[in-house]
Write a protein that holds these residues in place. Structure first.
Motif, PDB file in Angstrom:
ATOM      1  N   PRO A 154       0.832  -1.214   0.000  1.00 33.13           N
ATOM      2  CA  PRO A 154       0.000   0.000   0.000  1.00 33.13           C
ATOM      3  C   PRO A 154       0.862   1.258   0.000  1.00 33.13           C
ATOM      4  CG  PRO A 154      -0.843  -1.611   1.578  1.00 33.13           C
ATOM      5  CD  PRO A 154       0.476  -2.136   1.099  1.00 33.13           C
ATOM      6  N   ARG A 155       0.464   2.241  -0.782  1.00 30.70           N
ATOM      7  CA  ARG A 155       1.277   3.444  -0.964  1.00 30.70           C
ATOM      8  C   ARG A 155       1.440   4.235   0.325  1.00 30.70           C
ATOM      9  NH1 ARG A 155      -0.923   6.842  -5.918  1.00 30.70           N
ATOM     10  NH2 ARG A 155       0.818   8.148  -5.231  1.00 30.70           N
ATOM     11  N   GLU A 156       0.500   4.108   1.258  1.00 34.47           N
ATOM     12  CA  GLU A 156       0.579   4.918   2.467  1.00 34.47           C
ATOM     13  C   GLU A 156       1.552   4.341   3.487  1.00 34.47           C
ATOM     14  OE1 GLU A 156      -2.871   1.998   3.109  1.00 34.47           O
ATOM     15  OE2 GLU A 156      -2.000   3.191   1.469  1.00 34.47           O
ATOM     16  N   LEU A 157       2.143   3.188   3.208  1.00 34.10           N
ATOM     17  CA  LEU A 157       3.042   2.545   4.161  1.00 34.10           C
ATOM     18  C   LEU A 157       4.504   2.709   3.750  1.00 34.10           C
ATOM     19  CD1 LEU A 157       1.137  -0.825   4.810  1.00 34.10           C
ATOM     20  CD2 LEU A 157       0.997   1.320   6.096  1.00 34.10           C
ATOM     21  N   THR A 158       5.363   2.785   4.743  1.00 30.00           N
ATOM     22  CA  THR A 158       6.813   2.766   4.537  1.00 30.00           C
ATOM     23  C   THR A 158       7.283   1.319   4.657  1.00 30.00           C
ATOM     24  OG1 THR A 158       7.011   4.969   5.512  1.00 30.00           O
ATOM     25  CG2 THR A 158       9.011   3.660   5.376  1.00 30.00           C
ATOM     26  N   THR A 159       8.225   0.925   3.809  1.00 27.24           N
ATOM     27  CA  THR A 159       8.697  -0.462   3.839  1.00 27.24           C
ATOM     28  C   THR A 159      10.213  -0.516   3.939  1.00 27.24           C
ATOM     29  OG1 THR A 159       8.823  -0.639   1.420  1.00 27.24           O
ATOM     30  CG2 THR A 159       6.742  -1.273   2.473  1.00 27.24           C
ATOM     31  N   ALA A 160      10.703  -1.622   4.492  1.00 27.08           N
ATOM     32  CA  ALA A 160      12.137  -1.902   4.565  1.00 27.08           C
ATOM     33  C   ALA A 160      12.297  -3.401   4.725  1.00 27.08           C
ATOM     34  CB  ALA A 160      12.795  -1.148   5.720  1.00 27.08           C
ATOM     35  N   ALA A 161      13.544  -3.868   4.742  1.00 27.39           N
ATOM     36  CA  ALA A 161      13.849  -5.290   4.945  1.00 27.39           C
ATOM     37  C   ALA A 161      13.108  -6.163   3.935  1.00 27.39           C
ATOM     38  CB  ALA A 161      13.515  -5.710   6.380  1.00 27.39           C
ATOM     39  N   ARG A 162      13.230  -5.806   2.671  1.00 23.83           N
ATOM     40  CA  ARG A 162      12.535  -6.552   1.622  1.00 23.83           C
ATOM     41  C   ARG A 162      13.252  -7.879   1.341  1.00 23.83           C
ATOM     42  NH1 ARG A 162      10.557  -3.080  -3.388  1.00 23.83           N
ATOM     43  NH2 ARG A 162       9.716  -2.006  -1.561  1.00 23.83           N
ATOM     44  N   PHE A 163      12.476  -8.925   1.081  1.00 24.35           N
ATOM     45  CA  PHE A 163      13.071 -10.213   0.723  1.00 24.35           C
ATOM     46  C   PHE A 163      12.124 -10.955  -0.215  1.00 24.35           C
ATOM     47  CE2 PHE A 163      10.524 -10.914   4.461  1.00 24.35           C
ATOM     48  CZ  PHE A 163       9.981 -12.190   4.341  1.00 24.35           C
ATOM     49  N   HIS A 164      12.680 -11.912  -0.957  1.00 27.52           N
ATOM     50  CA  HIS A 164      11.930 -12.628  -1.978  1.00 27.52           C
ATOM     51  C   HIS A 164      11.859 -14.115  -1.630  1.00 27.52           C
ATOM     52  CE1 HIS A 164      12.304  -8.983  -4.325  1.00 27.52           C
ATOM     53  NE2 HIS A 164      13.615  -9.056  -4.215  1.00 27.52           N
ATOM     54  N   VAL A 165      10.688 -14.698  -1.875  1.00 28.29           N
ATOM     55  CA  VAL A 165      10.476 -16.130  -1.653  1.00 28.29           C
ATOM     56  C   VAL A 165      10.081 -16.766  -2.983  1.00 28.29           C
ATOM     57  CG1 VAL A 165       9.118 -17.864  -0.425  1.00 28.29           C
ATOM     58  CG2 VAL A 165       9.747 -15.727   0.725  1.00 28.29           C
ATOM     59  N   PRO A 166      10.949 -17.595  -3.557  1.00 24.65           N
ATOM     60  CA  PRO A 166      10.602 -18.235  -4.837  1.00 24.65           C
ATOM     61  C   PRO A 166       9.378 -19.131  -4.706  1.00 24.65           C
ATOM     62  CG  PRO A 166      12.951 -18.457  -4.342  1.00 24.65           C
ATOM     63  CD  PRO A 166      12.292 -17.958  -3.092  1.00 24.65           C
ATOM     64  N   VAL A 167       8.562 -19.149  -5.751  1.00 18.99           N
ATOM     65  CA  VAL A 167       7.418 -20.063  -5.837  1.00 18.99           C
ATOM     66  C   VAL A 167       7.741 -21.007  -6.994  1.00 18.99           C
ATOM     67  CG1 VAL A 167       4.923 -20.278  -6.173  1.00 18.99           C
ATOM     68  CG2 VAL A 167       5.857 -18.304  -4.946  1.00 18.99           C
ATOM     69  N   GLY A 168       8.409 -22.099  -6.676  1.00 14.80           N
ATOM     70  CA  GLY A 168       8.940 -22.962  -7.714  1.00 14.80           C
ATOM     71  C   GLY A 168       8.408 -24.377  -7.708  1.00 14.80           C
ATOM     72  N   HIS A 169       7.345 -24.632  -6.939  1.00 15.97           N
ATOM     73  CA  HIS A 169       6.771 -25.974  -6.873  1.00 15.97           C
ATOM     74  C   HIS A 169       5.255 -25.916  -6.993  1.00 15.97           C
ATOM     75  CE1 HIS A 169      10.751 -26.798  -5.225  1.00 15.97           C
ATOM     76  NE2 HIS A 169      10.538 -28.079  -5.443  1.00 15.97           N
ATOM     77  N   LEU A 170       4.688 -27.052  -7.376  1.00 15.54           N
ATOM     78  CA  LEU A 170       3.236 -27.215  -7.413  1.00 15.54           C
ATOM     79  C   LEU A 170       2.886 -28.365  -6.480  1.00 15.54           C
ATOM     80  CD1 LEU A 170       0.888 -25.894  -9.093  1.00 15.54           C
ATOM     81  CD2 LEU A 170       0.885 -27.995 -10.435  1.00 15.54           C
ATOM     82  N   ALA A 171       1.997 -28.089  -5.531  1.00 16.49           N
ATOM     83  CA  ALA A 171       1.537 -29.138  -4.620  1.00 16.49           C
ATOM     84  C   ALA A 171       0.422 -29.928  -5.304  1.00 16.49           C
ATOM     85  CB  ALA A 171       1.032 -28.533  -3.313  1.00 16.49           C
ATOM     86  N   VAL A 172       0.562 -31.259  -5.338  1.00 13.45           N
ATOM     87  CA  VAL A 172      -0.413 -32.140  -5.973  1.00 13.45           C
ATOM     88  C   VAL A 172      -0.745 -33.271  -5.006  1.00 13.45           C
ATOM     89  CG1 VAL A 172       0.590 -31.589  -8.228  1.00 13.45           C
ATOM     90  CG2 VAL A 172       1.282 -33.673  -7.048  1.00 13.45           C
ATOM     91  N   PRO A 173      -1.916 -33.916  -5.143  1.00  8.02           N
ATOM     92  CA  PRO A 173      -2.204 -35.064  -4.290  1.00  8.02           C
ATOM     93  C   PRO A 173      -1.158 -36.156  -4.479  1.00  8.02           C
ATOM     94  CG  PRO A 173      -4.193 -34.317  -5.420  1.00  8.02           C
ATOM     95  CD  PRO A 173      -3.045 -33.573  -6.030  1.00  8.02           C
ATOM     96  N   ALA A 174      -0.800 -36.835  -3.411  1.00 10.70           N
ATOM     97  CA  ALA A 174       0.295 -37.805  -3.462  1.00 10.70           C
ATOM     98  C   ALA A 174       0.052 -38.902  -4.492  1.00 10.70           C
ATOM     99  CB  ALA A 174       0.504 -38.407  -2.073  1.00 10.70           C
TER     100      ALA A 174
END
Length: 298
Positions: A154-174
């Motif tokens: 949101p534009r009204e918020l200040t941010t810091a300590a940014r980090f990225h989490v890869p989304v590299g898998h698909l969960a499927v029924p076993a």
């Protein structure tokens, strides 16, 4: 002394890179699209490199842009922390620190709380698990000091300590035939439902994934998907397949769900510590510094 390119131009570059759109970046900045294009152009001329590959319909980061983006984000974060610390020096002390966080960031939230307790003087952090909408609402009324939020912010918020989490898998029924594949391409999902949230802010991971998957394969299960561990119950029940962050893949063990590598490009969730800039306190700034330390030393 060479002061380098203006921060406003670097900030414009980072926003365009996040959205891969000059128009969306301009809207977030509150400027015209030509002004955003001119800012990136000035930065490219100052650096002597091309930051984006542009066509009439698409914008992509150039190799140089991909290399320079993390430096730009770090520079902007340091500038924000510098300004916030300067404002803190004249701000009154605040009472207690309450941190809202989504379940995927629970490990980071716990590390922050432990590290804050070891500071001199020690500070107690009350952890408040919350989805995005609840966290933003709590920040608005001052119920929490800060929140770990997913982008876009949101534009009204200040941010810091940014980090990225890869989304590299698909969960499927076993027991699903897909569970035995070494890797999945989105094209293989034509006969399967993919679980998605209803709320997909432009420029965010869910919006980009929805565009890649196509409307006929989307299955909306909630306004938000913040608690991936709970959403795996739907996968196990055969409701649909779930794009899953690496943090969940490495921390969750279930016999009824399998995680298959997903070849869908650079999908990632971006998180940051966010707060309302007018509510600075010594406790909040200690929280910001601690979050940055936790990310630098993880």
């Amino acid at each position: 002394m060479d002061s380098g390119p203006p921060l406003r131009d670097i900030g414009c570059f980072a926003l365009v890179a996040r959205h891969l759109s000059f128009s969306r970046a301009a809207a977030e900045l509150g400027v015209s699209q030509p002004a955003a294009s001119q800012a990136v152009g000035r930065l490219e001329r100052a650096l002597g490199v091309r930051l984006f590959e542009r066509t009439s319909r698409e914008v992509h980061l150039s190799p140089a842009g991909k290399t320079l983006l993390p430096y730009a984000e770090a520079l902007l974060e340091s500038a924000a922390a510098f300004s916030a610390e300067a404002r803190r020096l004249t701000a009154p002390e605040g009472a207690g620190v309450r941190l809202a966080y989504p379940p995927p960031a629970g490990g980071l939230a716990a590390r922050i709380a432990r590290r804050m307790a070891r500071r001199d003087p020690p500070a107690e952090v009350e952890l408040c698990p919350a989805g995005r909408a609840a966290a933003v609402a709590a920040l608005a009324v001052g119920e929490v000091t800060a929140a770990i939020l997913a982008a876009p912010f949101p534009r009204e918020l200040t941010t810091a300590a940014r980090f990225h989490v890869p989304v590299g898998h698909l969960a499927v029924p076993a027991g699903d035939p897909l569970a035995g594949l070494p890797r999945l391409q989105p094209e293989r999902l034509a006969r399967h439902r993919v679980l998605l949230p209803r709320e997909r802010p432009p420029g965010g991971m869910w919006a980009r994934l929805a565009a890649r998957v196509g409307p006929h394969r989307q299955h909306v299960v909630a306004d938000e998907i913040d608690d991936f561990a709970a959403a795996l119950d739907l996968v196990a029940a055969g409701v649909g397949l779930l794009p899953t962050p690496s943090l969940v893949v490495t921390s969750v063990r279930r016999d009824d769900v399998a995680f298959v590598p997903l070849d869908a490009g650079d999908l990632r969730l971006t998180y940051a510590l966010a707060w309302r800039g007018e509510r600075l306190s010594a406790g909040l700034m200690a929280l910001v510094r601690t979050a940055q330390e936790c990310l630098w030393t993880r």
